[in-house]
Write an enzyme that holds these catalytic residues in place. Structure first.
Site, short mmCIF file in Angstrom:
data_model
loop_
_atom_site.label_atom_id
_atom_site.label_comp_id
_atom_site.label_asym_id
_atom_site.label_seq_id
_atom_site.Cartn_x
_atom_site.Cartn_y
_atom_site.Cartn_z
N ASP A 92 8.73 19.83 30.17
CA ASP A 92 9.88 19.07 30.64
C ASP A 92 9.59 17.59 30.42
OD1 ASP A 92 12.20 18.27 31.82
OD2 ASP A 92 11.64 18.84 33.85
N CYS A 304 8.02 50.35 39.50
CA CYS A 304 7.31 49.28 38.77
C CYS A 304 5.93 49.77 38.36
CB CYS A 304 7.19 48.05 39.67
SG CYS A 304 6.32 46.67 38.90
#
Length: 371
Positions: A92, A304
């Site tokens: 960023d 999962c």
């Protein structure tokens, strides 16, 4: 050399499959990118991230500028070597801190003066300084310096901010010279105003960046408004370049992003909520530190296959959180990151098989979004 290849467009919506090539490897899109603000994804080792199939991670220019400082990272040989990560990195620009630290900064045409949240010292970031820092960091994808306008904000304020962001983007591109190794993305702003989004997109596309981000969304606006502006904005963006929606990480926002043509997304959410004992599962969120899991010896998510769900129970994880053991934070972080990375892998498969909307609907029903 940075390259983007559009592999497939959905027959059902604007969802698409792509591939990004960088000097540190290829990225299959759409992709969720874990955030390592200070050169680390919290509680995770690079080896664990690789085991989770993380293809790219983020770091933050502003925070690394403050600590450890670019001189240290430059001496280490760049951010990849400093943190022992040999896959792609996106940085960023520091622009989000213009939004998040708005009580401790002053914006001028030249740039932004911050008062450090660490020691109160004054720091200055300009488009050129942001490029200089990101060049030293050596990220594969770097973001142009911008202002993320708050919500709500007046049309006049957002228009002024948006035009300055475009001027800053041009300064970033003029300063950035390491184009063979680092791709610079422009950031489309304009708040919740379609006319400003159109102007921003047009002006940035004329600057011909190798990729474009949609900034200024998920900053407090209602979800339906976010989706409306996102849908409008992606129609303005080039099809042959990657599209990045900044700062979204809940499953529903990721589905909406992909459905409306986004290739890349990031958020601190999976590790942030993990530190509070909140885990994402196929049946919705589980706050594992709650008392009802005291004697629950089942996996966190029976559907999962991550390391956590194969080896530990809800009761054990509740115990870890309730005695303040660091392992609890780590296990929850591993699970949440796996959940989102795996979700995006399944989304890519659904797009490939032309059943994305069906997959989305099935996921929403199980997760509880349709309740």
């Amino acid at each position: 050399m940075f390259q983007f290849e559009l592999l497939k467009e959905s027959k059902e919506c604007k969802a698409r499959l792509g591939k990004i090539k960088t000097n540190h490897g290829e990225i299959e899109t759409p992709i969720f990118m874990p955030v390592g603000t200070r050169a680390t994804v919290k509680t995770m080792t690079p080896e664990e991230l690789k085991d989770l199939k993380a293809q790219i991670i983020l770091s933050n220019t502003y925070h690394l500028f403050l600590k450890p400082g670019t001189d240290i990272i430059e001496k280490a040989g760049g951010l990849h070597k400093f943190m022992n990560w040999d896959r792609p990195i996106l940085t960023d620009s520091g622009g989000f801190q213009v939004f998040s630290l708005r009580n401790n900064r002053k914006i001028t045409e030249e740039g932004v003066e911050f008062r450090s949240h660490i020691d109160g010292s004054k720091k200055f970031l300009s488009p050129e300084k942001s490029m200089e820092i990101q060049n030293i960091l050596g990220s594969d994808i770097m973001m142009a310096f911008d202002e993320c306008a708050p919500y709500p904000a007046s049309h006049d304020y957002v228009e002024h901010s948006m035009h300055r962001t475009t001027r800053w983007a041009k300064r970033c591109k003029d300063y950035h010279t390491n184009t063979d190794n680092q791709a610079l993305f422009g950031i489309i702003q304009g708040g919740m105003y379609k006319d400003l989004r159109e102007v921003s997109a047009k002006d940035l596309i004329e600057l011909d960046f190798p990729g474009y981000a949609v900034g200024g969304l998920s900053v407090g606006e209602p979800k339906d408004l976010m989706v409306e502006i996102l849908d409008y904005t992606t129609d303005l963006m080039p099809k042959d370049k990657p599209r990045y929606l900044m700062g979204v990480g809940t499953p529903d926002y990721l589905f909406e992003a992909v459905e409306h043509g986004i290739d890349m997304a990031d958020c601190v959410l999976p590790t942030r909520i993990a530190r509070n004992g909140t885990c994402m599962t196929s049946r919705g969120k589980v706050v594992v530190k709650n008392a009802k899991y005291k004697e629950d010896f089942t996996p966190l998510d029976p559907e999962c296959d991550c390391y956590v769900c194969k080896n530990y129970t809800r009761a054990y994880m509740r115990h870890l959180f309730n005695v303040d053991e660091i392992l609890g934070l780590r296990l929850a972080s591993i699970h949440n990151l796996h959940f989102l990375i795996n979700l995006m892998e399944n989304i890519r498969e659904a797009i490939k098989n032309d059943c994305f909307l069906e997959f989305k609907d099935d996921f929403y029903k199980k997760y509880g979004y349709n309740d």
